[in-house]
Design a protein around this motif. Sequence first.
Motif, PDB file in Angstrom:
ATOM      1  N   ALA A   2      13.569  -9.430  -4.835  1.00  0.00           N
ATOM      2  CA  ALA A   2      12.977  -8.117  -5.092  1.00  0.00           C
ATOM      3  C   ALA A   2      11.858  -8.307  -6.103  1.00  0.00           C
ATOM      4  N   LEU A   3      11.122  -7.220  -6.377  1.00  0.00           N
ATOM      5  CA  LEU A   3      10.067  -7.267  -7.382  1.00  0.00           C
ATOM      6  C   LEU A   3      10.552  -6.564  -8.641  1.00  0.00           C
ATOM      7  N   SER A   4      10.099  -7.031  -9.782  1.00  0.00           N
ATOM      8  CA  SER A   4      10.598  -6.529 -11.060  1.00  0.00           C
ATOM      9  C   SER A   4       9.952  -5.224 -11.483  1.00  0.00           C
ATOM     10  N   ARG A  19       2.459  -6.521   6.801  1.00  0.00           N
ATOM     11  CA  ARG A  19       3.695  -7.267   7.030  1.00  0.00           C
ATOM     12  C   ARG A  19       4.027  -8.169   5.846  1.00  0.00           C
ATOM     13  N   TYR A  20       3.020  -8.796   5.291  1.00  0.00           N
ATOM     14  CA  TYR A  20       3.265  -9.664   4.140  1.00  0.00           C
ATOM     15  C   TYR A  20       3.814  -8.854   2.968  1.00  0.00           C
ATOM     16  N   TYR A  25       8.601  -6.824  -0.448  1.00  0.00           N
ATOM     17  CA  TYR A  25       9.317  -5.654  -0.986  1.00  0.00           C
ATOM     18  C   TYR A  25       8.480  -4.810  -1.942  1.00  0.00           C
ATOM     19  N   VAL A  26       7.190  -4.637  -1.621  1.00  0.00           N
ATOM     20  CA  VAL A  26       6.408  -3.680  -2.402  1.00  0.00           C
ATOM     21  C   VAL A  26       6.912  -2.271  -2.089  1.00  0.00           C
ATOM     22  N   ASP A  27       6.542  -1.313  -2.926  1.00  0.00           N
ATOM     23  CA  ASP A  27       7.046   0.049  -2.779  1.00  0.00           C
ATOM     24  C   ASP A  27       6.173   0.920  -1.879  1.00  0.00           C
ATOM     25  N   LEU A  28       4.851   0.809  -2.036  1.00  0.00           N
ATOM     26  CA  LEU A  28       3.937   1.693  -1.325  1.00  0.00           C
ATOM     27  C   LEU A  28       2.787   0.919  -0.702  1.00  0.00           C
ATOM     28  N   LEU A  29       2.412   1.320   0.514  1.00  0.00           N
ATOM     29  CA  LEU A  29       1.193   0.825   1.162  1.00  0.00           C
ATOM     30  C   LEU A  29       0.221   1.992   1.293  1.00  0.00           C
ATOM     31  N   GLY A  30      -1.010   1.810   0.800  1.00  0.00           N
ATOM     32  CA  GLY A  30      -2.002   2.879   0.840  1.00  0.00           C
ATOM     33  C   GLY A  30      -3.040   2.668   1.926  1.00  0.00           C
ATOM     34  N   PHE A  31      -3.423   3.773   2.579  1.00  0.00           N
ATOM     35  CA  PHE A  31      -4.411   3.737   3.659  1.00  0.00           C
ATOM     36  C   PHE A  31      -5.496   4.777   3.386  1.00  0.00           C
ATOM     37  N   SER A  54       8.812  -1.886   7.722  1.00  0.00           N
ATOM     38  CA  SER A  54       9.855  -0.949   7.312  1.00  0.00           C
ATOM     39  C   SER A  54      10.250  -1.239   5.872  1.00  0.00           C
ATOM     40  N   GLY A  55      11.010  -0.307   5.292  1.00  0.00           N
ATOM     41  CA  GLY A  55      11.539  -0.522   3.959  1.00  0.00           C
ATOM     42  C   GLY A  55      10.637  -0.090   2.825  1.00  0.00           C
ATOM     43  N   LEU A  56       9.510   0.563   3.142  1.00  0.00           N
ATOM     44  CA  LEU A  56       8.592   1.023   2.118  1.00  0.00           C
ATOM     45  C   LEU A  56       7.946   2.329   2.585  1.00  0.00           C
TER      46      LEU A  56
END
Length: 206
Positions: A2-4, A19-20, A25-31, A54-56
């Motif tokens: 996980a990330l701290s 995908r990377y 396990y980053v929290d948010l992807l911005g577009f 998935s997962g974010l």
Amino acid sequence: MALSTFVKISGITNLSDARYCAGMYVDLLGFSLEEESEKYINSTLYNEITGWVSGLEFVGEFLSYESDKVLDTLESYPTIKWIEHDRIESLVNLEGKGFGLIYKMDLEEVRNIELEVAEKLNDSGIIFHITSLHEELNEEDKKAIKLISEHCRVILGVGITSDNVQELIAELGIYGISLTGGKEIKPGLKDFDELADILEALEVDD
């Protein structure tokens, strides 16, 4: 693994980055969802990219659209859960609409914002995303960031390297960090070096 800390990746334009980052396990992807933007992603490409991860959660990033136009745009992006905006007026008008809210602000504004105003925005659930045209933080910058971090949730998007990221998080008391996605060299081929180094520096065992 996980990330701290909380991590947002801004300006996603391709599946390789998405995908990377999901795998890290980053929290948010911005577009970027404004058609005039250099990194604009239409709904078709957005669905193609986000359908593989998935997962974010996903952020719609806006620079100039009024709140009504933001909501109209998001009708074509139903899986967006967060809105980031450079204009606080438009962002405040989106309170209570069911989205997480992020205010993207320049360091210069951080120095000048009244703490009472910052606290009021924080009470509304707004996260502050601090950016700058400068690549490094001086002591005055750090002092201003630390002060606002004592009153608000701050994600830092400037001055971050793999060598200093842990130190900055501890020293400034920030909520998290923001990094920026890049361009594909060709489909499926990316240079992840800087992004990967920072994320790997944040990895911890579950």
